[in-house]
Motif scaffolding. Sequence first.
Motif, PDB file in Angstrom:
ATOM      1  N   TRP A 140       0.817  -1.221   0.000  1.00 16.12           N
ATOM      2  CA  TRP A 140       0.000   0.000   0.000  1.00 16.12           C
ATOM      3  C   TRP A 140       0.849   1.269   0.000  1.00 16.12           C
ATOM      4  CZ3 TRP A 140      -4.760  -0.005  -1.614  1.00 16.12           C
ATOM      5  CH2 TRP A 140      -5.565  -1.137  -1.450  1.00 16.12           C
ATOM      6  N   THR A 141       2.157   1.134   0.170  1.00 12.91           N
ATOM      7  CA  THR A 141       2.982   2.348   0.019  1.00 12.91           C
ATOM      8  C   THR A 141       3.096   2.729  -1.455  1.00 12.91           C
ATOM      9  OG1 THR A 141       5.141   1.256  -0.239  1.00 12.91           O
ATOM     10  CG2 THR A 141       4.374   1.665   2.021  1.00 12.91           C
ATOM     11  N   SER A 142       2.735   1.796  -2.334  1.00  6.48           N
ATOM     12  CA  SER A 142       2.807   2.059  -3.776  1.00  6.48           C
ATOM     13  C   SER A 142       1.456   2.541  -4.292  1.00  6.48           C
ATOM     14  CB  SER A 142       3.226   0.771  -4.496  1.00  6.48           C
ATOM     15  OG  SER A 142       2.798   0.815  -5.839  1.00  6.48           O
ATOM     16  N   ARG A 143       1.467   3.646  -4.979  1.00  4.02           N
ATOM     17  CA  ARG A 143       0.256   4.242  -5.532  1.00  4.02           C
ATOM     18  C   ARG A 143      -0.460   3.296  -6.499  1.00  4.02           C
ATOM     19  NH1 ARG A 143      -1.567   9.560  -6.114  1.00  4.02           N
ATOM     20  NH2 ARG A 143      -2.869   9.767  -7.960  1.00  4.02           N
ATOM     21  N   ASP A 144       0.312   2.524  -7.210  1.00  2.00           N
ATOM     22  CA  ASP A 144      -0.252   1.625  -8.212  1.00  2.00           C
ATOM     23  C   ASP A 144      -1.241   0.625  -7.599  1.00  2.00           C
ATOM     24  OD1 ASP A 144      -0.271   0.607 -10.978  1.00  2.00           O
ATOM     25  OD2 ASP A 144       0.558  -1.195 -10.036  1.00  2.00           O
ATOM     26  N   VAL A 145      -1.011   0.248  -6.351  1.00  2.00           N
ATOM     27  CA  VAL A 145      -1.891  -0.746  -5.710  1.00  2.00           C
ATOM     28  C   VAL A 145      -3.329  -0.234  -5.625  1.00  2.00           C
ATOM     29  CG1 VAL A 145      -2.329  -1.946  -3.526  1.00  2.00           C
ATOM     30  CG2 VAL A 145      -0.047  -1.957  -4.518  1.00  2.00           C
ATOM     31  N   ALA A 146      -3.496   1.073  -5.458  1.00  2.00           N
ATOM     32  CA  ALA A 146      -4.849   1.635  -5.408  1.00  2.00           C
ATOM     33  C   ALA A 146      -5.575   1.373  -6.726  1.00  2.00           C
ATOM     34  CB  ALA A 146      -4.782   3.135  -5.122  1.00  2.00           C
ATOM     35  N   TYR A 147      -4.861   1.490  -7.831  1.00  2.00           N
ATOM     36  CA  TYR A 147      -5.463   1.253  -9.147  1.00  2.00           C
ATOM     37  C   TYR A 147      -5.759  -0.235  -9.352  1.00  2.00           C
ATOM     38  CZ  TYR A 147      -4.699   6.120 -10.131  1.00  2.00           C
ATOM     39  OH  TYR A 147      -4.773   7.480 -10.067  1.00  2.00           O
ATOM     40  N   ARG A 148      -4.858  -1.079  -8.864  1.00  2.00           N
ATOM     41  CA  ARG A 148      -5.103  -2.521  -8.967  1.00  2.00           C
ATOM     42  C   ARG A 148      -6.344  -2.899  -8.144  1.00  2.00           C
ATOM     43  NH1 ARG A 148      -1.858  -1.233 -11.975  1.00  2.00           N
ATOM     44  NH2 ARG A 148      -3.854  -1.071 -12.997  1.00  2.00           N
ATOM     45  N   LEU A 204      -7.092   5.059   0.978  1.00  2.00           N
ATOM     46  CA  LEU A 204      -8.204   5.975   0.700  1.00  2.00           C
ATOM     47  C   LEU A 204      -8.378   6.191  -0.801  1.00  2.00           C
ATOM     48  CD1 LEU A 204      -7.657   8.573   3.573  1.00  2.00           C
ATOM     49  CD2 LEU A 204      -9.781   7.295   3.148  1.00  2.00           C
ATOM     50  N   LEU A 205      -7.265   6.319  -1.498  1.00  2.00           N
ATOM     51  CA  LEU A 205      -7.328   6.483  -2.949  1.00  2.00           C
ATOM     52  C   LEU A 205      -7.965   5.236  -3.589  1.00  2.00           C
ATOM     53  CD1 LEU A 205      -6.447   8.442  -5.262  1.00  2.00           C
ATOM     54  CD2 LEU A 205      -4.312   7.111  -5.381  1.00  2.00           C
ATOM     55  N   ILE A 278       0.729  12.780  -1.883  1.00  2.00           N
ATOM     56  CA  ILE A 278      -0.640  13.285  -2.087  1.00  2.00           C
ATOM     57  C   ILE A 278      -0.637  14.195  -3.309  1.00  2.00           C
ATOM     58  CG2 ILE A 278      -2.572  14.537  -1.054  1.00  2.00           C
ATOM     59  CD1 ILE A 278      -1.377  13.873   1.712  1.00  2.00           C
ATOM     60  N   ARG A 279      -1.287  13.774  -4.372  1.00  2.00           N
ATOM     61  CA  ARG A 279      -1.253  14.539  -5.610  1.00  2.00           C
ATOM     62  C   ARG A 279      -2.519  15.369  -5.791  1.00  2.00           C
ATOM     63  NH1 ARG A 279       1.058  10.100  -9.899  1.00  2.00           N
ATOM     64  NH2 ARG A 279       2.860   9.468  -8.640  1.00  2.00           N
ATOM     65  N   ASP A 280      -2.388  16.399  -6.604  1.00  2.00           N
ATOM     66  CA  ASP A 280      -3.562  17.205  -6.968  1.00  2.00           C
ATOM     67  C   ASP A 280      -4.638  16.285  -7.524  1.00  2.00           C
ATOM     68  OD1 ASP A 280      -2.346  19.498  -6.253  1.00  2.00           O
ATOM     69  OD2 ASP A 280      -1.988  20.233  -8.299  1.00  2.00           O
ATOM     70  N   GLY A 281      -5.842  16.469  -7.077  1.00  2.00           N
ATOM     71  CA  GLY A 281      -6.961  15.672  -7.599  1.00  2.00           C
ATOM     72  C   GLY A 281      -7.254  14.428  -6.781  1.00  2.00           C
ATOM     73  N   ASP A 282      -6.312  14.015  -5.926  1.00  2.93           N
ATOM     74  CA  ASP A 282      -6.557  12.794  -5.142  1.00  2.93           C
ATOM     75  C   ASP A 282      -7.775  12.936  -4.227  1.00  2.93           C
ATOM     76  OD1 ASP A 282      -4.383  11.633  -6.302  1.00  2.93           O
ATOM     77  OD2 ASP A 282      -3.167  11.476  -4.469  1.00  2.93           O
ATOM     78  N   LEU A 283      -7.896  14.087  -3.591  1.00  2.00           N
ATOM     79  CA  LEU A 283      -9.003  14.230  -2.631  1.00  2.00           C
ATOM     80  C   LEU A 283     -10.362  14.197  -3.328  1.00  2.00           C
ATOM     81  CD1 LEU A 283      -8.536  14.329   0.437  1.00  2.00           C
ATOM     82  CD2 LEU A 283      -6.529  14.984  -0.818  1.00  2.00           C
ATOM     83  N   GLU A 284     -10.394  14.669  -4.568  1.00  2.00           N
ATOM     84  CA  GLU A 284     -11.645  14.570  -5.340  1.00  2.00           C
ATOM     85  C   GLU A 284     -11.969  13.100  -5.626  1.00  2.00           C
ATOM     86  OE1 GLU A 284      -9.290  17.010  -6.238  1.00  2.00           O
ATOM     87  OE2 GLU A 284     -10.551  18.413  -5.112  1.00  2.00           O
ATOM     88  N   ILE A 285     -10.931  12.329  -5.928  1.00  2.00           N
ATOM     89  CA  ILE A 285     -11.159  10.898  -6.179  1.00  2.00           C
ATOM     90  C   ILE A 285     -11.650  10.209  -4.907  1.00  2.00           C
ATOM     91  CG2 ILE A 285     -10.030   8.705  -6.758  1.00  2.00           C
ATOM     92  CD1 ILE A 285      -8.098  10.341  -8.547  1.00  2.00           C
TER      93      ILE A 285
END
Length: 462
Positions: A140-148, A204-205, A278-285
């Motif tokens: 979960w430290t990897s952003r890609d896991v949220a997409y998976r 959360l993402l 934390i990237r722009d747009g993440d909180l909207e997602i």
Amino acid sequence: EPDGRHGRRLAFPDGFVWGAATAAYQIEGAAAEHGRGPSIWDGFSRVPGKVADGHTGDVACDHYHRYEEDVRLMAGLGLAAYRFSVAWPRVCPTGSGPVNARGLDFYDRLVDELLAHGIVPYPTLYHWDLPQALEDAGGWTSRDVAYRFADYAAAVHDRLGDRIRTWTTLNEPWVAAFLGYCSGVHAPGREDPAAAFRAAHHLLLGHGLAASALRTAGAAEIALTLNLAPVIGTDDAVAAVTRVDGLLNRQFLDPALRGHYPRDVLEIAERHGGLGHIRDGDLEIIHQPLELLGINYYNPSFVSAAPGEPANPAFPGSEGIRFDPPAGPTTAMDWPIDPAGLESLLLRLSRDYPEVGLLVTENGAAFDDVVRDGRVADAERVGYLDAHLRAAHAAISAGADLRGYLVWSLLDNFEWAYGYHKRFGIVYVDFATQRRIPKESALWYREVISRNGLSYGSQGDE
Ligand code: GBH
């Protein structure tokens, strides 16, 4: 209201959802069957010293093979709802790539069996059993896991969506992030505060991405389940209370339900690895429309100001705060028994987050149950559940939009780091024979369900 020889009762609203909950790794077993890949708990439970007596979920309650018997048991108790989790490594053995249809077959059969018995299925898509291959790629430290995770959610919806009304994305992201990546008492057993804040954000993402995918696919109701607790302290501990409340509760509630992180939590995360993840747009997602907030309630946290105290390993940023041991009665986990905490939590949530419906997705207790003459007289559990249901009823009377209550747990099961030593079930499991014995609490719960309420007075009046 009149209730026959019982005189009067505390009635719950019509349509109040009564049920029980479990989770895949804790009950299924069949760890190597039909193409299931390894999860982080398969590996973690084999690390010496991590789980009591080296217990694993290899067999657990053997529910994978006994689900028909278990559904009959649920029907016999009159359950209207059953919350279970789907094992990601059954559906995606390596976390991504082709879907393993045989893994989905099991949930397909389970859902059909539940529906045939008039029980509404409430699946949760993630209850901590991350495919090991994804952990090897950073977890979960990897952003890609949220997409998976969103891909996997869509695959499960593809197969079950025609029969499921309410989808829950995650169970307790605080536990997954802070016990998994910071205190290290849960899988994957990492001890790195920066990793935990990253993991929390990516969980959360993943919730937001999955919720969005489920909605697009036609899901009627979407929920997120959090472990929430009132944080209580003396008057001189206001700052301590706020800090722990931020980490435990608002870190997840505010992004999911309001679309922003609390400022105090961001400041703590900033000091533990920064905010670059934390990237722009993440909180909207993350901020997706939600019909239901699932609440897992066990006990409040009691804190006091204690200058010089090192941070609690699960609460980075809690330097100078002491987590006080419980003063009153406790369960076999040494957790305080505090039904008033449930009432105040429900009222606080309905005040602070009024748009979302509430569902208790877990509440229950471990006690030292024993079988005598084929029976389990768990009067303490009856007392615990009765008191918490009274608290829930009081919150409803005061205006909380509580839609239902799911007891943790249907079955004694693999209690994570405690292995099979802690029994939370309303049904006893003899792990040597896999025999199920409904405890007195199960029989009591059946009565509660059939009357849609409790009798006035103490449970001793029953
Ligand atoms: C739930 O977790 C789980 O969803 C379920 O799988 C599990 O079997 C069940 O409860 C019983 O444990 O002071 O740092 O220790 C509950 C997790 C346990 C999280 C108590 C908060 C206290 C925080 N909660 N814990 S700490």
